[in-house]
Scaffold this motif. Structure first.
Motif, PDB file in Angstrom:
ATOM      1  N   LEU A 173       0.830  -1.195   0.000  1.00  0.00           N
ATOM      2  CA  LEU A 173       0.000   0.000   0.000  1.00  0.00           C
ATOM      3  C   LEU A 173       0.868   1.250   0.000  1.00  0.00           C
ATOM      4  N   ALA A 174       1.919   1.255   0.797  1.00  0.00           N
ATOM      5  CA  ALA A 174       2.831   2.398   0.819  1.00  0.00           C
ATOM      6  C   ALA A 174       3.520   2.585  -0.533  1.00  0.00           C
ATOM      7  N   ASP A 175       3.896   1.476  -1.152  1.00  0.00           N
ATOM      8  CA  ASP A 175       4.535   1.546  -2.478  1.00  0.00           C
ATOM      9  C   ASP A 175       3.570   2.105  -3.518  1.00  0.00           C
ATOM     10  N   TRP A 176       2.314   1.628  -3.511  1.00  0.00           N
ATOM     11  CA  TRP A 176       1.325   2.131  -4.465  1.00  0.00           C
ATOM     12  C   TRP A 176       1.041   3.614  -4.243  1.00  0.00           C
ATOM     13  N   LEU A 177       1.064   4.085  -3.013  1.00  0.00           N
ATOM     14  CA  LEU A 177       0.779   5.492  -2.729  1.00  0.00           C
ATOM     15  C   LEU A 177       1.792   6.415  -3.397  1.00  0.00           C
ATOM     16  N   GLN A 178       3.018   5.947  -3.582  1.00  0.00           N
ATOM     17  CA  GLN A 178       4.063   6.796  -4.135  1.00  0.00           C
ATOM     18  C   GLN A 178       4.074   6.813  -5.661  1.00  0.00           C
ATOM     19  N   GLY A 179       3.211   6.013  -6.287  1.00  0.00           N
ATOM     20  CA  GLY A 179       3.234   5.927  -7.745  1.00  0.00           C
ATOM     21  C   GLY A 179       2.485   7.010  -8.490  1.00  0.00           C
ATOM     22  N   PRO A 180       1.205   7.288  -8.151  1.00  0.00           N
ATOM     23  CA  PRO A 180       0.393   8.163  -9.012  1.00  0.00           C
ATOM     24  C   PRO A 180       0.922   9.573  -9.188  1.00  0.00           C
ATOM     25  N   TYR A 181       1.614  10.116  -8.179  1.00  0.00           N
ATOM     26  CA  TYR A 181       2.014  11.521  -8.235  1.00  0.00           C
ATOM     27  C   TYR A 181       3.528  11.691  -8.357  1.00  0.00           C
ATOM     28  N   PHE A 182       4.211  10.628  -8.812  1.00  0.00           N
ATOM     29  CA  PHE A 182       5.664  10.728  -8.967  1.00  0.00           C
ATOM     30  C   PHE A 182       6.035  11.819  -9.963  1.00  0.00           C
ATOM     31  N   TYR A 183       5.421  11.795 -11.133  1.00  0.00           N
ATOM     32  CA  TYR A 183       5.762  12.800 -12.144  1.00  0.00           C
ATOM     33  C   TYR A 183       5.322  14.195 -11.705  1.00  0.00           C
ATOM     34  N   GLU A 184       4.122  14.297 -11.155  1.00  0.00           N
ATOM     35  CA  GLU A 184       3.594  15.614 -10.809  1.00  0.00           C
ATOM     36  C   GLU A 184       4.424  16.286  -9.719  1.00  0.00           C
ATOM     37  N   LEU A 186       7.602  15.873  -9.091  1.00  0.00           N
ATOM     38  CA  LEU A 186       8.876  16.326  -9.647  1.00  0.00           C
ATOM     39  C   LEU A 186       8.675  17.500 -10.589  1.00  0.00           C
ATOM     40  N   ALA A 187       7.602  17.477 -11.374  1.00  0.00           N
ATOM     41  CA  ALA A 187       7.342  18.578 -12.295  1.00  0.00           C
ATOM     42  C   ALA A 187       7.052  19.886 -11.564  1.00  0.00           C
ATOM     43  N   SER A 188       6.647  19.826 -10.302  1.00  0.00           N
ATOM     44  CA  SER A 188       6.348  21.038  -9.534  1.00  0.00           C
ATOM     45  C   SER A 188       7.591  21.667  -8.911  1.00  0.00           C
ATOM     46  N   VAL A 190      11.068  23.648  -8.356  1.00  0.00           N
ATOM     47  CA  VAL A 190      11.799  24.806  -8.883  1.00  0.00           C
ATOM     48  C   VAL A 190      13.188  24.763  -8.271  1.00  0.00           C
ATOM     49  N   ILE A 191      14.194  24.504  -9.092  1.00  0.00           N
ATOM     50  CA  ILE A 191      15.571  24.357  -8.637  1.00  0.00           C
ATOM     51  C   ILE A 191      16.341  25.638  -8.943  1.00  0.00           C
ATOM     52  N   ASN A 192      16.806  26.312  -7.899  1.00  0.00           N
ATOM     53  CA  ASN A 192      17.553  27.560  -8.059  1.00  0.00           C
ATOM     54  C   ASN A 192      16.802  28.580  -8.912  1.00  0.00           C
ATOM     55  N   GLY A 193      15.502  28.671  -8.691  1.00  0.00           N
ATOM     56  CA  GLY A 193      14.688  29.641  -9.398  1.00  0.00           C
ATOM     57  C   GLY A 193      14.251  29.229 -10.787  1.00  0.00           C
ATOM     58  N   VAL A 194      14.606  28.018 -11.223  1.00  0.00           N
ATOM     59  CA  VAL A 194      14.263  27.552 -12.563  1.00  0.00           C
ATOM     60  C   VAL A 194      13.442  26.275 -12.435  1.00  0.00           C
ATOM     61  N   ALA A 195      12.340  26.187 -13.190  1.00  0.00           N
ATOM     62  CA  ALA A 195      11.503  24.985 -13.156  1.00  0.00           C
ATOM     63  C   ALA A 195      12.299  23.787 -13.667  1.00  0.00           C
ATOM     64  N   ILE A 196      12.116  22.653 -13.036  1.00  0.00           N
ATOM     65  CA  ILE A 196      12.852  21.456 -13.413  1.00  0.00           C
ATOM     66  C   ILE A 196      12.467  21.039 -14.835  1.00  0.00           C
ATOM     67  N   SER A 197      13.446  20.558 -15.590  1.00  0.00           N
ATOM     68  CA  SER A 197      13.213  20.199 -16.987  1.00  0.00           C
ATOM     69  C   SER A 197      12.743  18.753 -17.119  1.00  0.00           C
ATOM     70  N   GLU A 198      12.149  18.440 -18.275  1.00  0.00           N
ATOM     71  CA  GLU A 198      11.724  17.074 -18.555  1.00  0.00           C
ATOM     72  C   GLU A 198      12.923  16.124 -18.575  1.00  0.00           C
ATOM     73  N   ASP A 199      14.043  16.607 -19.092  1.00  0.00           N
ATOM     74  CA  ASP A 199      15.241  15.774 -19.136  1.00  0.00           C
ATOM     75  C   ASP A 199      15.708  15.406 -17.731  1.00  0.00           C
ATOM     76  N   MET A 200      15.632  16.350 -16.797  1.00  0.00           N
ATOM     77  CA  MET A 200      16.055  16.075 -15.426  1.00  0.00           C
ATOM     78  C   MET A 200      15.092  15.103 -14.743  1.00  0.00           C
ATOM     79  N   ILE A 201      13.804  15.226 -15.044  1.00  0.00           N
ATOM     80  CA  ILE A 201      12.841  14.273 -14.495  1.00  0.00           C
ATOM     81  C   ILE A 201      13.158  12.860 -14.984  1.00  0.00           C
ATOM     82  N   GLY A 202      13.514  12.748 -16.276  1.00  0.00           N
ATOM     83  CA  GLY A 202      13.893  11.448 -16.811  1.00  0.00           C
ATOM     84  C   GLY A 202      15.122  10.881 -16.128  1.00  0.00           C
ATOM     85  N   ARG A 203      16.102  11.743 -15.829  1.00  0.00           N
ATOM     86  CA  ARG A 203      17.301  11.270 -15.142  1.00  0.00           C
ATOM     87  C   ARG A 203      16.978  10.786 -13.732  1.00  0.00           C
ATOM     88  N   LEU A 204      16.105  11.502 -13.050  1.00  0.00           N
ATOM     89  CA  LEU A 204      15.707  11.065 -11.714  1.00  0.00           C
ATOM     90  C   LEU A 204      14.974   9.726 -11.778  1.00  0.00           C
TER      91      LEU A 204
END
Length: 570
Positions: A173-184, A186-188, A190-204
């Motif tokens: 249950l804990a594992d499933w809870l972390q799945g649905p909002y993984f992308y969202e 990370l997409a939210s 802001v690293i050093n004043g700059v929104a995180i890029s799609e490429d960085m999300i892919g690397r993570l």
């Protein structure tokens, strides 16, 4: 619920129903009544056939026939306009159930009840899948010994089942809870004043997979050597670390969190199962009880997934996308507490002494596990089945959303409802597995048929994926195979993997799996959705070949000697 002695709450994606103490007095009994009452609830709530609004103290249902007043039931407003229903007396629910039963028997009004459109299409499919699961469970009940009791009749095995399943379901249950909002989540960021890029999300994303692939064998060896109980507690700690890291906007902390999650994944898919199988072998319990426990574990896992989706959505709507990760730490902590209090330590069995054995460190290490795998072709075949099937499954997980978007009008896909249908399909698959185990069908035989079905369904989705009907049938059939697969592979691992190297071998199986997923993910622009599905099809074909090879190596199969079998496998 079939005995009608306690209040029973039924969850479906669009409503919550409290069934009264004397609900069987409506004249519909047993598991069949569950479907009628679910349909009645959707009829009263009208969420499946239209919106609802309030006028004074009376709610009105907007359906195909206009507005109809409905007496308010007890309970507050539900999430996103879906009001939970709680009928203590059950009068309104009883009248609705009678109406639904009459409509279904006469055939008129059933289509109006289920409605049309994407949301209602998948709502009706979900009801069909759930009704099939309920019917299968009713037909497969053992009425001779224990009246269809799910747990073992052996007191010691029953205690072991409860201790394992309570922890397993909390961790999953804990594992499933972390799945649905993984992308969202990370997409939210802001690293050093700059929104995180799609490429960085892919690397993570890839960091977690690579960590699992690289660290898995080392982690597995540690679990076998120092204890599966310690490994299960360590999983909870690493996953808590990973979950809390998503609250940070520091890139270094995010990467460290993904590394922790990757290590936790290795522990989750090896330590608890290794502990359970070790305790089962120590107690010398029946192998049928072990298979039945795996079937029950993954049946409950599908229910946990659906519950986690609802809980994650509610938490995120109230406290943002990091909330589901924070909520998961509660279940992780509770699971770790149960492990520490209910489980005894379980380490690898002492390896057999060999005249030409090397040092103790080598004998108990990764090299010894690899040597054991090379000496037994059955272990290699089990590893090939696991790596290829799960690799195909993870590729499918990444590709089913764009596949549906490509064939549905306007690209509008009710992802939550599709996911609920997938989990209901998994429940169906695990129910079929449990039913076959009760009938003493050998896992090697039943799994061969399952892999053939998985291969055919994935090939249909790749070749005929432009048709929505073919895509739905193919994907639902594959998810049913997924529900069948997990208890089956758990049974095969318990049968063929030596206890002294169980965890490390399970993690070695994950190496080709993770490389397959990463390879497809990095080439997805060239492959496209269809190409990725064909990759899954090829992987499933390889898994089927490996399973047929394993089936031929069973003791006494076709009258062949073990030496001839080993030579043929080589």
């Amino acid at each position: 619920p079939a005995r009608g002695v306690i209040d029973t709450q039924v969850e479906v994606p669009w409503c919550r129903v409290q069934l009264p103490r004397h609900w069987w007095m409506s004249g519909v009994r047993g598991p069949r009544a569950l479907l009628v009452w679910c349909l009645a609830a959707s009829h009263v709530n009208a969420f499946a056939v239209g919106g609802l609004r309030r006028e004074g103290s009376v709610r009105h249902v907007r359906g195909g026939g206009g507005l109809a007043p409905v007496t308010p039931l007890h309970g507050g407003a539900g999430r996103r306009g879906c009001a939970p229903l709680r009928a203590s007396a059950g009068a309104e629910l009883t009248r609705a159930a009678s109406s639904v039963a009459l409509r279904l028997r006469g055939g008129s009004g059933a289509l109006a009840l289920l409605g049309t459109g994407p949301d209602k299409l998948f709502n009706s499919l979900f009801l069909g899948l759930v009704s099939t699961v309920v019917l299968l469970k009713a037909l497969s009940r053992d009425r001779t010994e224990g009246g269809g009791n799910t747990f073992s009749s052996d007191a010691g095995m029953r205690s072991l089942q409860k201790r394992f399943l309570a922890v397993f379901w909390l961790f999953r249950l804990a594992d499933w809870l972390q799945g649905p909002y993984f992308y969202e989540v990370l997409a939210s960021k802001v690293i050093n004043g700059v929104a995180i890029s799609e490429d960085m999300i892919g690397r993570l994303f890839l960091t977690g997979f690579v960590t699992t692939a690289v660290m898995g064998p080392i982690i597995g060896n540690w679990v076998d050597q120092y204890g599966r109980k310690k490994g299960s507690i360590a999983f909870a700690l690493f996953y808590i670390w990973g979950a809390l890291s998503y609250r940070s906007d520091v890139l270094l902390f995010l990467f460290l969190g993904r590394i922790a999650s990757g290590i936790g994944t290795s522990l989750l898919f090896s330590a608890p199962e290794s502990w359970f199988v070790g305790e089962h072998q120590r107690g010398k319990f029946s192998s049928a009880d072990l298979s039945q426990t795996f079937g029950l574990a993954y049946f409950g896992d599908s229910i946990s997934a659906m519950g986690a989706g609802l809980l994650a959505q509610g938490a995120a709507s109230r406290a943002g996308p990091t909330a589901p990760f924070t909520v998961s730490t509660v279940f992780l902590a509770l699971g770790a507490f149960l492990v520490s209090t209910l489980w005894r330590e379980n380490k690898r069995a002492a390896p057999a002494q060999k005249p030409d054995s090397g040092s103790e460190k080598e004998e108990n290490g990764i090299l010894a596990a690899i040597q054991t795998m090379r000496q037994d072709p059955k272990i290699l075949l089990v590893g090939a089945i696991q790596s290829l099937f799960e690799g195909a499954m993870y590729v499918f997980v990444l590709q089913w959303p764009p596949a549906f978007k490509a064939v549905m009008e306007g690209g509008k896909v009710p992802f939550g409802r599709v996911f609920s249908c997938f989990m209901a399909s998994c429940m169906l698959g695990s129910s079929v597995f449990s039913s076959l185990v009760k009938r003493k069908v050998d896992v090697e035989d039943s799994m061969s048929g399952m892999l053939a079905l998985a291969l055919g369904s994935m090939a249909c989705s790749a070749a005929l994926g432009s048709s929505l009907g073919v895509l739905i049938a193919s994907f639902f059939a594959f998810e049913a195979c997924v529900g069948f697969y997990f208890p089956s592979i758990g049974t095969l691992r318990s049968r063929y993997l030596p206890d002294e190297h169980r965890s490390v071998i399970m993690n070695l199986f994950g190496l080709p799996l993770n490389f397959l997923v990463v390879g497809v993910y990095t080439q997805i622009k060239n492959l496209g959705t269809t190409g990725a599905l064909w990759c899954s099809t090829v992987a499933l074909g390889g898994a089927l070949i490996a399973q047929l090879g394993l089936r031929s190596l069973r003791p006494g199969a076709d009258g062949e000697s073990s030496q001839d079998n080993s030579a043929a496998a080589a």
